[in-house]
Design an enzyme around this catalytic site. Sequence first.
Site, short mmCIF file in Angstrom:
data_model
loop_
_atom_site.label_atom_id
_atom_site.label_comp_id
_atom_site.label_asym_id
_atom_site.label_seq_id
_atom_site.Cartn_x
_atom_site.Cartn_y
_atom_site.Cartn_z
CG HIS A 114 5.56 -2.35 -5.12
ND1 HIS A 114 6.39 -2.99 -6.02
CD2 HIS A 114 5.83 -1.02 -5.23
CE1 HIS A 114 7.13 -2.09 -6.65
NE2 HIS A 114 6.81 -0.89 -6.19
CG ASP A 115 2.88 -2.62 -0.09
OD1 ASP A 115 3.86 -3.35 -0.35
OD2 ASP A 115 3.00 -1.52 0.48
#
Length: 311
Positions: A240-241
Amino acid sequence: MALPIMIDCDPGHDDAIALVLALASPELEVKAVTASAGNQTPEKTLRNVLRMLTLLNRPDIPVAGGAWKPLMRDLIIADNVHGESGLDGPSLPEPAFAPQNCTAVELMASVLRESQESVTLVATGPQTNVALLLASHPELHAKIARIVIMGGAMGLGNWQPAAEFNIYVDPQAAEMVFQSGIPVVMAGLDVTHRAQILPADIERFRQIGNPVSTIVAELLDFFMAYHKDEKWGFDGAPLHDPCTIAWLLKPEIFTTIERWVGVETEGKYTQGMTVVDYYHLTGNRPNTTLMLDVDREAFVDLLAQRLAFYA
């Protein structure tokens, strides 16, 4: 000239890899890193920021801890995903330096005040610290170029049926960010679920053979285990990040649209939902650049190339 950024994060395996990517990239100047409560408790996420910057030999970057809880609710953590430490898996160094003697908001405000140019905020956890900054320092809004967040989704949630974790933890803070008038770039589950790291990619990172690439592979080994649950239907683990940092480095590998986004703060079934006005039904002007897709192979190549920086 390098783009000045600040990173507000809650490490977290994918937050840690976002830090690795950012600090291997000469296109970016990381002016500060602040810790938010989210994936783990605030004292653990702060410690994890210090551990990662110690690993990356960057004690020169100022670090500060942030709010201990969301604006209007008790803290929810994701220890089932990230383990007891928040970065379970590899053996990480103990912090070799201390955080600043100030809060995350004070550090971010100081950086903005002193910067000769506007600064991009990258927020990969709940938006509590960013919302507090915006509320307490309206005079500094003009110094913020954009806010790039990992959070939300146009469709399904991953913590509640309609809500992604980071937004669900502090929906009031997220709504303040989206409605701030500052441009928002959103890496939601729509794109991050397409940024999956496969077992072969982990072995590729491991084979790079430097201490940082080895630890990234070990972080991903642990992160992969949670995502093997059949309910997700994943082949790998969604990273994700790092999508936030990858977008700053190579926006051309992402598919984006401009839309208005709001956050449901009270719904019985939908609290924490990011409501995307896909068909322009509200008449509201778009406030968000929304990532929808990514060239997965190019994303993995970028990670591998930047991991080699640590040789």
